[in-house]
Design a protein around this motif. Structure first.
Motif, short mmCIF file in Angstrom:
data_model
loop_
_atom_site.label_atom_id
_atom_site.label_comp_id
_atom_site.label_asym_id
_atom_site.label_seq_id
_atom_site.Cartn_x
_atom_site.Cartn_y
_atom_site.Cartn_z
N PRO A 181 4.60 16.30 -4.18
CA PRO A 181 6.03 16.57 -4.08
C PRO A 181 6.85 15.35 -3.67
O PRO A 181 7.99 15.19 -4.09
N LEU A 182 6.27 14.50 -2.81
CA LEU A 182 6.97 13.30 -2.34
C LEU A 182 6.02 12.11 -2.35
O LEU A 182 4.84 12.25 -2.05
N LEU A 183 6.56 10.95 -2.68
CA LEU A 183 5.84 9.69 -2.56
C LEU A 183 6.55 8.85 -1.51
O LEU A 183 7.77 8.68 -1.58
N ILE A 184 5.81 8.30 -0.56
CA ILE A 184 6.39 7.61 0.59
C ILE A 184 5.81 6.20 0.68
O ILE A 184 4.59 6.00 0.56
N THR A 185 6.69 5.21 0.91
CA THR A 185 6.27 3.83 1.11
C THR A 185 6.90 3.30 2.39
O THR A 185 7.84 3.89 2.92
N SER A 186 6.42 2.14 2.85
CA SER A 186 6.98 1.53 4.06
C SER A 186 7.43 0.10 3.79
O SER A 186 6.93 -0.57 2.88
N THR A 187 8.37 -0.37 4.60
CA THR A 187 8.88 -1.74 4.45
C THR A 187 7.81 -2.77 4.77
O THR A 187 7.78 -3.85 4.16
N ALA A 188 6.92 -2.48 5.70
CA ALA A 188 5.87 -3.44 6.04
C ALA A 188 4.93 -3.66 4.86
O ALA A 188 4.55 -4.79 4.54
N SER A 189 4.59 -2.59 4.18
CA SER A 189 3.73 -2.70 3.00
C SER A 189 4.46 -3.38 1.85
O SER A 189 3.87 -4.15 1.09
N GLU A 190 5.75 -3.08 1.72
CA GLU A 190 6.55 -3.75 0.70
C GLU A 190 6.53 -5.26 0.89
O GLU A 190 6.35 -6.03 -0.07
N GLU A 191 6.71 -5.71 2.12
CA GLU A 191 6.75 -7.15 2.37
C GLU A 191 5.38 -7.79 2.17
O GLU A 191 5.29 -8.94 1.71
N ASP A 192 4.32 -7.07 2.47
CA ASP A 192 2.99 -7.61 2.20
C ASP A 192 2.78 -7.79 0.70
O ASP A 192 2.26 -8.83 0.26
N ALA A 193 3.21 -6.80 -0.08
CA ALA A 193 3.11 -6.93 -1.54
C ALA A 193 3.97 -8.08 -2.04
O ALA A 193 3.57 -8.83 -2.94
N VAL B 60 10.43 4.04 3.98
CA VAL B 60 10.62 4.09 5.43
C VAL B 60 10.68 2.67 6.00
O VAL B 60 9.79 1.85 5.75
N ASP B 61 11.73 2.41 6.76
CA ASP B 61 11.87 1.14 7.49
C ASP B 61 11.10 1.27 8.79
O ASP B 61 11.49 2.01 9.69
N VAL B 62 9.99 0.55 8.89
CA VAL B 62 9.16 0.65 10.10
C VAL B 62 9.46 -0.47 11.08
O VAL B 62 8.82 -0.54 12.15
N GLY B 63 10.42 -1.35 10.74
CA GLY B 63 10.77 -2.44 11.63
C GLY B 63 9.54 -3.27 11.95
O GLY B 63 8.73 -3.59 11.09
N GLY B 64 9.39 -3.62 13.21
CA GLY B 64 8.19 -4.35 13.61
C GLY B 64 7.17 -3.45 14.28
O GLY B 64 6.22 -3.93 14.91
N GLU B 65 7.36 -2.12 14.12
CA GLU B 65 6.51 -1.17 14.83
C GLU B 65 5.15 -0.96 14.16
O GLU B 65 4.19 -0.56 14.81
N GLN B 66 5.09 -1.17 12.85
CA GLN B 66 3.88 -0.84 12.12
C GLN B 66 3.40 -2.05 11.31
O GLN B 66 4.19 -2.83 10.81
N GLU B 67 2.09 -2.12 11.15
CA GLU B 67 1.49 -3.14 10.30
C GLU B 67 1.55 -2.70 8.83
O GLU B 67 1.71 -1.50 8.55
N PRO B 68 1.41 -3.64 7.89
CA PRO B 68 1.33 -3.24 6.48
C PRO B 68 0.21 -2.22 6.26
O PRO B 68 -0.88 -2.34 6.83
N TYR B 69 0.51 -1.21 5.49
CA TYR B 69 -0.44 -0.17 5.10
C TYR B 69 -0.89 0.70 6.28
O TYR B 69 -1.90 1.40 6.19
N ASP B 70 -0.11 0.66 7.36
CA ASP B 70 -0.41 1.57 8.47
C ASP B 70 -0.29 3.02 8.00
O ASP B 70 -0.91 3.91 8.57
N GLU B 71 0.50 3.24 6.94
CA GLU B 71 0.66 4.60 6.43
C GLU B 71 -0.64 5.19 5.88
O GLU B 71 -0.73 6.39 5.63
N ASP B 72 -1.65 4.34 5.69
CA ASP B 72 -2.98 4.86 5.32
C ASP B 72 -3.44 5.93 6.30
O ASP B 72 -4.14 6.87 5.92
N SER B 73 -3.06 5.78 7.55
CA SER B 73 -3.55 6.69 8.59
C SER B 73 -2.48 7.65 9.09
O SER B 73 -2.72 8.38 10.05
N TRP B 74 -1.29 7.64 8.47
CA TRP B 74 -0.25 8.59 8.90
C TRP B 74 -0.72 10.01 8.65
O TRP B 74 -1.35 10.32 7.64
N ASN B 75 -0.36 10.88 9.56
CA ASN B 75 -0.70 12.29 9.42
C ASN B 75 0.55 13.14 9.19
O ASN B 75 0.66 13.82 8.18
#
Length: 296
Positions: free
Chosen positions: A180-192, A215-230
């Motif tokens: 239903p939804l696809l979610i990305t993060s700014t940290a992963s975007e910048e790594d790419a 999602v803008d994660v600022g400096g709170e999350q590392e790239p691909y931290d969303e791998d472990s989001w619940n």
């Protein structure tokens, strides 16, 4: 963390409409992927229409979509056409207008849905620009299709992925591939982005990933931290009582759409092909070991 960008894709595989707010429904964001382009059934297709996807049909990148202020009209524009560049159709067709329309069955990622044909004018528009016989279908039946990704979820998970104040429990999608939804993060975007040649890093890169929520994660999350989001809780800025809970259930695999040059409707040069750049160390979905992964 905060929502930075929201995208709706009224037609599967065409360009998005970026919005500042969106309504959540049982099938994801309202109006998202409710239309699909198909090739009509033929002798070898078992009666099914074959959906046309940007994964293999890169010229789809040349179509831009727009929604009017009243949210009643969808305008589609071919950015390189000299003639017949623009066409408008209802964002939500009237039931009366669809009553006697031809219907087709469409299979996407192994689950099927009914699509209602939108007529000759828009079919001719896409057929002319894509140089192949094409029909535009609107989601029919009950407006839903089963989620293919549910087969890969841990057995202890429910198929529910979104809830709004515990009242909304979607277990279906429209013409989206698998969620239903696809979610990305700014940290992963910048790594790419850092993987690209310096001259190519100014591109609006996230559009290649085709997310719904960025999602803008600022400096709170590392790239691909969303791998472990619940679970994500998203609160409305307009009504603090409205809170959406999104459970991240599946690490979505990527495809060759990452390699599309959105300005030319063709494959990008090899050094800019994100699919290969990410595959070097992003094959983290055990169900698809040969695929890269970029969002939950």
């Amino acid at each position: 963390m905060k929502v930075q960008r929201i995208f709706i894709y009224p037609v599967k595989s065409l360009g998005p409409v970026e919005v500042t707010a969106a309504e959540i429904t049982n099938e994801g964001l309202r109006f998202d992927r409710q239309y699909v382009l198909v090739k009509p059934p033929h002798e070898k297709s078992a009666g099914l229409a074959e959906h046309i996807t940007i994964k293999t049909t890169f010229p789809l990148a040349l179509f831009r979509t727009g929604i009017d202020k009243s949210w009643s009209k969808l305008t589609i524009t071919h950015t390189q056409a000299k003639e017949n560049a623009t066409i408008s159709i209802p964002l939500t067709p009237s039931p009366l207008g669809l009553f006697k329309a031809t219907t087709f069955r469409v299979s996407i990622f192994g689950t099927k849905a009914t699509g209602i044909d939108m007529g000759e004018e828009v079919a001719n528009y896409f057929s002319d620009h894509l140089k192949q016989t094409t029909r535009l279908l609107y989601i029919g039946g009950n407006g839903q299709r089963e989620i293919p990704g549910a087969a890969f979820l841990p057995k202890h998970y429910h198929s529910m992925s979104i809830s709004v104040n515990d009242k909304l429990q979607p277990q279906r999608i429209r013409f989206a591939d698998a969620a239903p939804l696809l979610i990305t993060s700014t940290a992963s975007e910048e790594d790419a982005r850092r993987r690209l040649p310096p001259a190519a890093r100014g591109e609006d890169l996230i559009v290649r990933f085709r997310p719904n929520v960025h999602v803008d994660v600022g400096g709170e999350q590392e790239p691909y931290d969303e791998d472990s989001w619940n679970m994500l809780s998203i609160k409305s800025q307009l009504d603090s009582a409205q809170e959406i809970s999104v459970r991240c259930l599946f690490r979505t695999v990527r495809c060759l759409s990452l390699n599309v040059d959105l300005s030319r409707g063709a494959m990008v040069a090899t050094p800019q092909q994100l699919y290969g750049l990410l595959m070097k160390d992003r094959r983290v979905n055990e169900k698809f070991p040969r695929k890269s992964r970029s969002h939950c």
